[in-house]
Design a protein around this motif. Structure first.
Motif, mmCIF file in Angstrom:
data_model
loop_
_atom_site.group_PDB
_atom_site.id
_atom_site.type_symbol
_atom_site.label_atom_id
_atom_site.label_comp_id
_atom_site.label_asym_id
_atom_site.label_seq_id
_atom_site.Cartn_x
_atom_site.Cartn_y
_atom_site.Cartn_z
ATOM 1 N N TYR A 24 0.898 -1.267 -0.044
ATOM 2 C CA TYR A 24 0.122 0.120 -0.181
ATOM 3 C C TYR A 24 0.785 1.164 0.015
ATOM 4 N N VAL A 35 -2.498 12.848 -5.531
ATOM 5 C CA VAL A 35 -2.956 11.798 -4.743
ATOM 6 C C VAL A 35 -4.422 12.229 -4.903
ATOM 7 N N GLU A 36 -5.428 10.998 -5.102
ATOM 8 C CA GLU A 36 -6.841 11.198 -5.122
ATOM 9 C C GLU A 36 -7.282 10.354 -4.313
ATOM 10 N N ARG A 37 -8.791 10.476 -4.074
ATOM 11 C CA ARG A 37 -9.362 9.772 -2.986
ATOM 12 C C ARG A 37 -9.518 8.118 -3.760
ATOM 13 N N PHE A 44 -5.273 -1.123 -0.211
ATOM 14 C CA PHE A 44 -5.733 -0.647 1.148
ATOM 15 C C PHE A 44 -6.835 -1.858 1.705
ATOM 16 N N VAL B 217 -0.828 12.951 2.913
ATOM 17 C CA VAL B 217 -1.178 12.024 1.878
ATOM 18 C C VAL B 217 -2.244 11.091 2.450
ATOM 19 N N ALA B 218 -2.113 10.460 3.325
ATOM 20 C CA ALA B 218 -3.095 9.453 3.747
ATOM 21 C C ALA B 218 -4.417 9.876 3.973
ATOM 22 N N MET B 220 -5.865 12.333 2.464
ATOM 23 C CA MET B 220 -6.365 12.648 0.940
ATOM 24 C C MET B 220 -6.791 11.423 0.282
ATOM 25 N N GLU B 221 -5.852 10.350 0.543
ATOM 26 C CA GLU B 221 -6.300 9.182 -0.418
ATOM 27 C C GLU B 221 -7.551 8.401 0.532
ATOM 28 N N ARG B 222 -7.413 8.362 1.859
ATOM 29 C CA ARG B 222 -8.399 7.677 2.547
ATOM 30 C C ARG B 222 -9.725 8.470 2.705
ATOM 31 N N GLU B 223 -9.700 9.667 2.846
ATOM 32 C CA GLU B 223 -11.074 10.486 3.223
ATOM 33 C C GLU B 223 -11.255 11.403 2.182
ATOM 34 N N GLY B 224 -10.250 11.981 1.379
ATOM 35 C CA GLY B 224 -10.475 12.982 0.280
ATOM 36 C C GLY B 224 -10.343 14.334 0.899
ATOM 37 N N ARG B 290 -9.311 4.796 12.371
ATOM 38 C CA ARG B 290 -8.463 3.790 12.572
ATOM 39 C C ARG B 290 -7.732 3.522 11.028
ATOM 40 N N GLU B 291 -8.493 3.594 10.046
ATOM 41 C CA GLU B 291 -7.905 3.224 8.738
ATOM 42 C C GLU B 291 -6.870 4.432 8.247
ATOM 43 N N ALA B 293 -4.989 6.068 10.359
ATOM 44 C CA ALA B 293 -4.114 6.231 11.105
ATOM 45 C C ALA B 293 -3.185 5.155 10.509
ATOM 46 N N LEU B 294 -3.753 3.838 10.098
ATOM 47 C CA LEU B 294 -2.844 2.735 9.699
ATOM 48 C C LEU B 294 -2.375 3.115 8.377
ATOM 49 N N ALA B 295 -3.098 3.832 7.476
ATOM 50 C CA ALA B 295 -2.623 4.479 6.315
ATOM 51 C C ALA B 295 -1.445 5.382 6.499
ATOM 52 N N ALA B 298 1.783 3.668 7.413
ATOM 53 C CA ALA B 298 2.163 2.487 5.925
ATOM 54 C C ALA B 298 2.936 3.584 5.354
ATOM 55 N N ILE B 299 2.221 4.625 4.887
ATOM 56 C CA ILE B 299 2.736 5.394 4.046
ATOM 57 C C ILE B 299 4.221 6.119 4.670
#
Lengths: 59, 380
Positions: A24, A35-37, A44, B217-218, B220-224, B290-291, B293-295, B298-299
């Motif tokens: 990931y 970066v996009e959603r 993931f 970055v995390a 933005m990727e997870r939540e936008g 939680r997601e 934070a995990l992201a 990892a990033i």
């Protein structure tokens, strides 16, 4: 006071799911700065299933 | 009589729920070396009309209370910064009989002092009562110097120190959480005697840039969307302006960059929590999924890992444009080792005094550079 031997769930997850986390992270790192959603959703989801397995396995 | 006993019991019960350790009621009626200068909550504390509020000071106080219990006694990063700061006292011929220490890492400064600057009276000031208790108990254990120490609970933005009463003001990693940094520095200057020294170390510049990037970055990727997770930090070029605006003479600014290694991003967060440096922005969202934070973890691990698997974290504090590696070894086996660089800005300023040299008036030069060049030869 927090006992030092207690390992937080997030840490356990990161320890167990190293491979998925690496994939990931690599996926996102490759695409920075655009970066996009949900652009690395597949990776993931793999990480998320691993996380749920870890939590369910222990709990 | 019965009513008085009842209120005393209920008071101590409340306190027992709030804090992990028991605090006997008699602390507040205690010895002469303890005084409280705490302001009423709500009224003067955060509602001043024209101030910009970036940080939540109540939360910061709670976090510092927790840090008082979590901080290890020999934390290498904090001690390195304190050592650097206190070392500057040796560069001055002047002695400083009275010193005031504001927030940040009080205990580290006290330990690193070791007689430098010939300090005889030391006032420790912090918004967090627990932190002061920790300093007091650790000082009792290792009492080797004859310094008369007094402890004050107070806010850096509302200094309760008489004007022109201290020779030295030290603040080690404390002022970057004040809402009004220029105002705090002006009050420090007023508290100083003429020819008094102000020494401060604040986190600045690119500190925690890796964490900020990973969080953004995390998220933005997870939540936008993104929400601020790392506080705004002063830049080096602003530090000089701050010192002159506060009215200090002979200002000096150094920056030092520390690269600190961790096993993983989680250890970084734990360390920040232990130092009391976790997020206290007023604009923060209290939710961290939680997601996400995990992201983030990892990033962070993947984007910023070093060759041997370590991850970096930046604390910027340049002194000689060098990198000082402080490796922190934690209890967990190394899976990833992350390091991060931090930038610490050291500021020094003096309260004006007739004995200090002043820059000469324009047009009052008596020797020209051409004459000097002739004297010493070209190209040398």
């Amino acid at each position: 006071m927090k006992e030092k031997k207690t390992i937080s769930p997030l840490r356990r997850i990161l320890v167990n799911c190293t491979a998925q986390a690496n994939e990931y992270g690599a996926c996102v790192a490759a695409k920075v700065p655009e970066v996009e959603r949900d652009m690395c959703l597949k990776e993931f989801l793999a990480l998320k299933t691993c996380m749920q397995n870890t939590l369910r396995g222990k709990v | 009589m019965r009513r008085f006993l009842f209120s005393q019991t209920s008071c101590s019960l409340l306190r027992r729920q709030r804090r992990p350790k028991d605090i006997p009621h008699r602390w507040f009626i205690s010895s002469t070396s303890f005084s409280t200068a705490e302001y009423e909550d709500g009224d003067a504390f955060q509602n001043s009309p024209s101030k910009v509020k970036i940080f939540d000071r109540h939360l910061k106080r709670t976090q510092r209370d927790r840090a008082a219990w979590l901080l290890r006694p020999n934390d290498s990063f904090v001690h390195a910064v304190a050592e650097n700061l206190v070392d500057r006292l040796e560069d001055c011929k002047k002695t400083f009989p009275t010193a005031l220490c504001l927030g940040g890492s009080l205990q580290a400064v006290r330990q690193m002092l070791r007689g430098r600057g010939a300090i005889q009276k030391f006032i420790m000031m912090d918004t967090s009562y627990d932190m002061l208790k920790l300093c007091k108990s650790s000082q009792r254990d290792s009492d080797n110097e004859n310094i008369e120490t007094s402890y004050v609970v107070g806010d850096e933005e509302f200094l309760a120190i008489k004007e022109s009463s201290v020779d030295l003001v030290i603040s080690c990693l404390g002022l970057h959480w004040t809402n009004d940094l220029p105002g705090a520095m002006i009050q420090c200057k007023l508290a100083l005697k003429p020819d008094g020294l102000f020494l401060a170390a604040i986190l600045g510049g690119e500190t925690l840039k890796e964490l900020r990037i990973a969080c953004t970055v995390a998220q933005m990727e997870r939540e936008g969307g993104i929400s601020p997770r790392v506080s705004p930090l002063a830049q080096v070029r602003d530090a000089g302006n701050l010192l002159t605006r506060a009215g200090f003479a002979l200002p000096g600014v150094d920056v030092d960059e520390y690269v600190v290694r961790y096993n993983s991003a989680l250890d970084l967060i734990e360390h920040l929590r232990a130092m009391g440096e976790t997020n206290a922005l007023l604009q923060r969202t209290n939710i961290l999924k939680r997601e996400t934070a995990l992201a983030t973890a990892a990033i962070y691990d993947s984007m910023f890992a070093a060759e041997d698997g370590t991850i970096p974290a930046t604390f910027q504090s340049t002194l000689k444009e060098g990198e000082i590696f402080c490796a922190l070894f934690w209890h967990f086996p190394p899976h990833f080792i992350s390091f991060f660089k931090s930038k610490v800005i050291y500021m020094t300023g003096w309260r004006e005094h007739p004995s200090q040299q002043k820059s000469k008036r324009r047009g009052s030069a008596t020797i020209s550079f051409k004459d000097i060049q002739k004297q010493f030869g070209n190209g040398s």
